[in-house]
Design an enzyme around this catalytic site. Structure first.
Site, PDB file in Angstrom:
ATOM      1  N   CYS A  85     -10.267  -4.939  -0.157  1.00 13.07           N
ATOM      2  CA  CYS A  85     -11.352  -3.949  -0.177  1.00 13.07           C
ATOM      3  C   CYS A  85     -12.151  -4.080  -1.479  1.00 13.07           C
ATOM      4  O   CYS A  85     -11.734  -4.753  -2.422  1.00 13.07           O
ATOM      5  CB  CYS A  85     -10.782  -2.538  -0.032  1.00 13.07           C
ATOM      6  SG  CYS A  85     -10.118  -1.856  -1.564  1.00 13.07           S
TER       7      CYS A  85
ATOM      8  N   CYS B 219     -10.372  -3.125  -4.817  1.00 12.11           N
ATOM      9  CA  CYS B 219      -9.398  -4.126  -5.274  1.00 12.11           C
ATOM     10  C   CYS B 219     -10.090  -5.355  -5.846  1.00 12.11           C
ATOM     11  O   CYS B 219      -9.598  -5.987  -6.775  1.00 12.11           O
ATOM     12  CB  CYS B 219      -8.458  -4.504  -4.133  1.00 12.11           C
ATOM     13  SG  CYS B 219      -7.343  -3.153  -3.705  1.00 12.11           S
TER      14      CYS B 219
ATOM     15  N   GLU C 112      -2.977  -4.716  -3.148  1.00 11.36           N
ATOM     16  CA  GLU C 112      -3.454  -5.607  -4.216  1.00 11.36           C
ATOM     17  C   GLU C 112      -3.415  -4.911  -5.567  1.00 11.36           C
ATOM     18  O   GLU C 112      -2.983  -5.479  -6.570  1.00 11.36           O
ATOM     19  CB  GLU C 112      -4.902  -6.050  -3.934  1.00 11.36           C
ATOM     20  CG  GLU C 112      -5.080  -6.855  -2.661  1.00 11.36           C
ATOM     21  CD  GLU C 112      -5.357  -5.993  -1.442  1.00 11.36           C
ATOM     22  OE1 GLU C 112      -4.756  -4.901  -1.337  1.00 11.36           O
ATOM     23  OE2 GLU C 112      -6.162  -6.398  -0.608  1.00 11.36           O
TER      24      GLU C 112
ATOM     25  N   GLU D 103       0.340   5.223   0.689  1.00 16.61           N
ATOM     26  CA  GLU D 103      -0.598   6.248   1.156  1.00 16.61           C
ATOM     27  C   GLU D 103      -0.169   7.641   0.704  1.00 16.61           C
ATOM     28  O   GLU D 103       0.893   7.822   0.108  1.00 16.61           O
ATOM     29  CB  GLU D 103      -0.713   6.158   2.689  1.00 16.61           C
ATOM     30  CG  GLU D 103      -1.262   4.802   3.109  1.00 16.61           C
ATOM     31  CD  GLU D 103      -1.512   4.668   4.596  1.00 16.61           C
ATOM     32  OE1 GLU D 103      -0.999   5.485   5.376  1.00 16.61           O
ATOM     33  OE2 GLU D 103      -2.232   3.728   4.963  1.00 16.61           O
TER      34      GLU D 103
ATOM     35  N   CYS E 272      -4.016   0.584  -2.605  1.00 20.03           N
ATOM     36  CA  CYS E 272      -3.863  -0.644  -1.815  1.00 20.03           C
ATOM     37  C   CYS E 272      -2.786  -1.544  -2.410  1.00 20.03           C
ATOM     38  O   CYS E 272      -2.445  -1.442  -3.597  1.00 20.03           O
ATOM     39  CB  CYS E 272      -5.165  -1.429  -1.804  1.00 20.03           C
ATOM     40  SG  CYS E 272      -6.506  -0.638  -0.933  1.00 20.03           S
TER      41      CYS E 272
ATOM     42  N   ASN F 210       0.844  -1.195   0.000  1.00 21.49           N
ATOM     43  CA  ASN F 210       0.000   0.000   0.000  1.00 21.49           C
ATOM     44  C   ASN F 210       0.881   1.248   0.000  1.00 21.49           C
ATOM     45  O   ASN F 210       1.950   1.282   0.619  1.00 21.49           O
ATOM     46  CB  ASN F 210      -1.022   0.001   1.140  1.00 21.49           C
ATOM     47  CG  ASN F 210      -0.443  -0.311   2.504  1.00 21.49           C
ATOM     48  OD1 ASN F 210       0.599  -0.932   2.616  1.00 21.49           O
ATOM     49  ND2 ASN F 210      -1.129   0.111   3.548  1.00 21.49           N
TER      50      ASN F 210
HETATM   51  N1  THU Z   1      -5.251  -1.622   2.455  1.00 26.08           N
HETATM   52  C1  THU Z   1      -4.660  -2.424   1.524  1.00 26.08           C
HETATM   53  O1  THU Z   1      -3.566  -2.159   1.060  1.00 26.08           O
HETATM   54  N2  THU Z   1      -5.332  -3.544   1.147  1.00 26.08           N
HETATM   55  C2  THU Z   1      -6.517  -3.951   1.664  1.00 26.08           C
HETATM   56  O2  THU Z   1      -7.031  -4.978   1.277  1.00 26.08           O
HETATM   57  C3  THU Z   1      -7.191  -3.146   2.683  1.00 26.08           C
HETATM   58  C4  THU Z   1      -6.562  -1.843   2.996  1.00 26.08           C
HETATM   59  C5  THU Z   1      -4.498  -0.445   2.923  1.00 26.08           C
HETATM   60  C6  THU Z   1      -5.023   0.892   2.468  1.00 26.08           C
HETATM   61  C7  THU Z   1      -4.511   1.797   3.580  1.00 26.08           C
HETATM   62  O3  THU Z   1      -3.180   2.196   3.268  1.00 26.08           O
HETATM   63  C8  THU Z   1      -4.464   0.912   4.800  1.00 26.08           C
HETATM   64  O4  THU Z   1      -4.526  -0.421   4.332  1.00 26.08           O
HETATM   65  C9  THU Z   1      -5.593   1.165   5.775  1.00 26.08           C
HETATM   66  O5  THU Z   1      -6.814   1.158   5.136  1.00 26.08           O
END
Ligand code: THU
Length: 183
Positions: free
Chosen positions: A138, A141, A107, A96, A105, A94
Protein backbone atom coordinates in the site's frame (compact mmCIF):
# COMPACT_ATOMS: atom_id res chain seq x y z
CA UNK A 1 27.41 30.32 -3.91
CA UNK A 2 24.57 32.58 -4.89
CA UNK A 3 21.03 31.36 -4.19
CA UNK A 4 20.37 31.14 -7.92
CA UNK A 5 23.51 29.09 -8.50
CA UNK A 6 22.46 26.72 -5.72
CA UNK A 7 19.05 26.25 -7.32
CA UNK A 8 20.68 25.41 -10.66
CA UNK A 9 23.11 23.02 -8.94
CA UNK A 10 20.27 21.20 -7.18
CA UNK A 11 18.37 20.92 -10.47
CA UNK A 12 21.42 19.50 -12.24
CA UNK A 13 21.93 16.98 -9.42
CA UNK A 14 18.28 15.94 -9.65
CA UNK A 15 18.65 15.28 -13.39
CA UNK A 16 21.84 13.27 -12.74
CA UNK A 17 20.03 11.26 -10.05
CA UNK A 18 17.13 10.55 -12.41
CA UNK A 19 19.48 9.24 -15.12
CA UNK A 20 21.42 7.16 -12.59
CA UNK A 21 18.15 5.54 -11.46
CA UNK A 22 17.17 4.88 -15.07
CA UNK A 23 20.56 3.28 -15.72
CA UNK A 24 20.22 1.06 -12.63
CA UNK A 25 16.78 0.00 -13.80
CA UNK A 26 17.87 -0.70 -17.38
CA UNK A 27 20.86 -2.68 -16.13
CA UNK A 28 18.50 -4.76 -13.96
CA UNK A 29 16.17 -5.40 -16.89
CA UNK A 30 19.09 -6.38 -19.16
CA UNK A 31 20.38 -8.80 -16.55
CA UNK A 32 16.93 -10.31 -16.14
CA UNK A 33 16.57 -10.69 -19.91
CA UNK A 34 20.07 -12.08 -20.56
CA UNK A 35 19.74 -15.42 -22.36
CA UNK A 36 20.84 -18.40 -20.30
CA UNK A 37 23.82 -20.42 -21.48
CA UNK A 38 22.89 -23.19 -23.97
CA UNK A 39 21.88 -26.43 -22.35
CA UNK A 40 20.63 -24.78 -19.18
CA UNK A 41 17.07 -26.00 -19.72
CA UNK A 42 15.46 -24.53 -16.60
CA UNK A 43 16.73 -21.03 -17.34
CA UNK A 44 15.70 -20.68 -20.98
CA UNK A 45 13.87 -17.50 -21.92
CA UNK A 46 10.12 -17.75 -21.51
CA UNK A 47 10.44 -20.09 -18.57
CA UNK A 48 10.25 -19.09 -14.94
CA UNK A 49 13.75 -18.39 -13.58
CA UNK A 50 14.71 -20.49 -10.57
CA UNK A 51 14.32 -18.64 -7.28
CA UNK A 52 17.52 -17.40 -5.62
CA UNK A 53 18.34 -18.80 -2.19
CA UNK A 54 17.95 -15.29 -0.74
CA UNK A 55 14.44 -14.94 -2.13
CA UNK A 56 13.60 -18.43 -0.85
CA UNK A 57 14.69 -17.40 2.65
CA UNK A 58 12.67 -14.17 2.45
CA UNK A 59 9.61 -16.07 1.22
CA UNK A 60 9.87 -18.68 4.00
CA UNK A 61 10.16 -15.95 6.65
CA UNK A 62 7.27 -13.95 5.16
CA UNK A 63 5.03 -17.03 5.00
CA UNK A 64 5.79 -17.92 8.60
CA UNK A 65 4.90 -14.36 9.66
CA UNK A 66 1.74 -14.50 7.53
CA UNK A 67 0.64 -17.58 9.50
CA UNK A 68 0.65 -15.31 12.58
CA UNK A 69 -1.30 -12.44 11.01
CA UNK A 70 -4.00 -10.91 13.19
CA UNK A 71 -6.63 -10.20 10.55
CA UNK A 72 -10.07 -11.16 11.94
CA UNK A 73 -11.78 -8.17 10.27
CA UNK A 74 -10.51 -8.56 6.72
CA UNK A 75 -9.52 -12.24 6.80
CA UNK A 76 -6.73 -11.10 4.49
CA UNK A 77 -3.50 -12.34 6.07
CA UNK A 78 -0.25 -10.83 4.78
CA UNK A 79 3.37 -11.63 5.56
CA UNK A 80 6.47 -9.58 4.79
CA UNK A 81 10.19 -10.04 5.19
CA UNK A 82 13.02 -7.55 4.82
CA UNK A 83 16.73 -8.20 4.42
CA UNK A 84 18.77 -5.76 6.50
CA UNK A 85 22.20 -4.44 5.51
CA UNK A 86 23.55 -6.68 8.31
CA UNK A 87 22.42 -9.76 6.35
CA UNK A 88 19.63 -10.59 8.79
CA UNK A 89 16.01 -11.15 7.83
CA UNK A 90 13.20 -9.47 9.79
CA UNK A 91 9.58 -10.42 9.29
CA UNK A 92 6.16 -9.03 10.08
CA UNK A 93 2.46 -9.65 9.59
CA UNK A 94 -0.59 -7.41 9.45
CA UNK A 95 -2.08 -6.57 12.83
CA UNK A 96 -5.66 -5.31 12.69
CA UNK A 97 -7.76 -3.54 15.29
CA UNK A 98 -11.46 -3.11 16.07
CA UNK A 99 -10.75 0.54 15.36
CA UNK A 100 -9.94 -0.35 11.76
CA UNK A 101 -7.71 2.61 10.96
CA UNK A 102 -5.19 1.46 13.55
CA UNK A 103 -4.28 -1.56 11.43
CA UNK A 104 -0.58 -1.99 10.72
CA UNK A 105 0.43 -3.71 7.47
CA UNK A 106 2.86 -6.61 7.29
CA UNK A 107 5.53 -4.55 5.50
CA UNK A 108 5.60 -1.86 8.16
CA UNK A 109 5.60 -4.48 10.94
CA UNK A 110 8.68 -6.10 9.36
CA UNK A 111 10.53 -2.80 8.89
CA UNK A 112 9.70 -1.67 12.44
CA UNK A 113 11.00 -5.03 13.78
CA UNK A 114 14.25 -4.34 11.92
CA UNK A 115 14.53 -0.84 13.40
CA UNK A 116 13.79 -2.15 16.90
CA UNK A 117 16.62 -4.67 16.43
CA UNK A 118 19.07 -1.85 15.67
CA UNK A 119 19.37 -2.12 11.86
CA UNK A 120 18.51 0.95 9.78
CA UNK A 121 18.96 -0.13 6.17
CA UNK A 122 16.64 -2.33 4.13
CA UNK A 123 18.34 -4.14 1.23
CA UNK A 124 15.40 -6.18 -0.10
CA UNK A 125 11.70 -6.69 0.65
CA UNK A 126 9.27 -9.53 0.01
CA UNK A 127 5.52 -9.41 0.57
CA UNK A 128 3.17 -12.35 0.25
CA UNK A 129 -0.57 -12.67 0.69
CA UNK A 130 -2.78 -15.72 0.33
CA UNK A 131 -3.75 -14.49 -3.11
CA UNK A 132 -3.73 -15.70 -6.70
CA UNK A 133 -2.15 -12.42 -7.77
CA UNK A 134 1.06 -10.67 -6.72
CA UNK A 135 0.41 -8.35 -3.78
CA UNK A 136 1.57 -4.73 -4.19
CA UNK A 137 2.36 -2.81 -0.98
CA UNK A 138 0.00 0.00 0.00
CA UNK A 139 1.03 3.65 -0.32
CA UNK A 140 1.81 4.10 3.38
CA UNK A 141 4.19 1.12 3.32
CA UNK A 142 5.89 2.45 0.18
CA UNK A 143 6.66 5.69 2.01
CA UNK A 144 8.05 3.75 4.99
CA UNK A 145 10.17 1.58 2.66
CA UNK A 146 11.54 4.74 1.02
CA UNK A 147 12.60 6.00 4.46
CA UNK A 148 14.87 3.02 5.11
CA UNK A 149 15.70 1.51 1.70
CA UNK A 150 17.79 2.94 -1.14
CA UNK A 151 15.77 3.72 -4.31
CA UNK A 152 17.39 0.72 -6.04
CA UNK A 153 16.30 -1.82 -3.37
CA UNK A 154 14.21 -4.62 -4.84
CA UNK A 155 10.67 -5.38 -3.64
CA UNK A 156 9.27 -8.82 -4.49
CA UNK A 157 5.47 -8.79 -4.71
CA UNK A 158 4.31 -12.38 -4.51
CA UNK A 159 1.19 -14.46 -4.94
CA UNK A 160 0.63 -17.44 -2.64
CA UNK A 161 3.01 -19.61 -4.69
CA UNK A 162 5.83 -17.07 -4.36
CA UNK A 163 5.62 -16.06 -8.01
CA UNK A 164 4.97 -12.44 -8.97
CA UNK A 165 6.84 -9.29 -9.88
CA UNK A 166 9.98 -7.65 -8.58
CA UNK A 167 10.37 -3.88 -8.80
CA UNK A 168 12.53 -1.24 -7.13
CA UNK A 169 11.50 1.07 -4.31
CA UNK A 170 11.91 4.01 -6.74
CA UNK A 171 9.48 2.37 -9.16
CA UNK A 172 6.94 1.87 -6.38
CA UNK A 173 7.24 5.45 -5.12
CA UNK A 174 8.78 7.78 -7.70
CA UNK A 175 8.02 11.10 -6.01
CA UNK A 176 8.96 10.34 -2.43
CA UNK A 177 8.27 12.86 0.31
CA UNK A 178 11.42 13.75 2.25
CA UNK A 179 12.00 15.99 5.22
CA UNK A 180 15.37 17.35 6.30
CA UNK A 181 16.63 15.38 9.30
CA UNK A 182 17.63 17.33 12.41
CA UNK A 183 20.39 14.76 13.00
N1 THU B 1 -2.29 -5.25 4.10
C1 THU B 1 -0.98 -5.50 4.34
O1 THU B 1 -0.61 -6.00 5.38
N2 THU B 1 -0.09 -5.19 3.35
C2 THU B 1 -0.42 -4.69 2.14
O2 THU B 1 0.44 -4.46 1.32
C3 THU B 1 -1.82 -4.42 1.81
C4 THU B 1 -2.79 -4.60 2.91
C5 THU B 1 -3.27 -5.65 5.12
C6 THU B 1 -3.92 -4.53 5.89
C7 THU B 1 -5.23 -5.18 6.31
O3 THU B 1 -5.01 -5.90 7.52
C8 THU B 1 -5.52 -6.18 5.21
O4 THU B 1 -4.31 -6.36 4.50
C9 THU B 1 -6.61 -5.73 4.26
O5 THU B 1 -6.37 -4.46 3.80
Amino acid sequence: LLDQELVVLVEVLQVVERYALLLVREAGLLLRQAPAPAGDAGKRRGQVAPMSDRKKDLLAAARKARSRAYAPYSEFPVGAAVLGANGRIYSGCNVENASLGLTCCAERSAIFAMIAAGEREVREVLVVGDTGEALPPCGACRQVMAEFAPPSAVVHMCDRTGAGRSVTVAELLPHVFRLKKKR
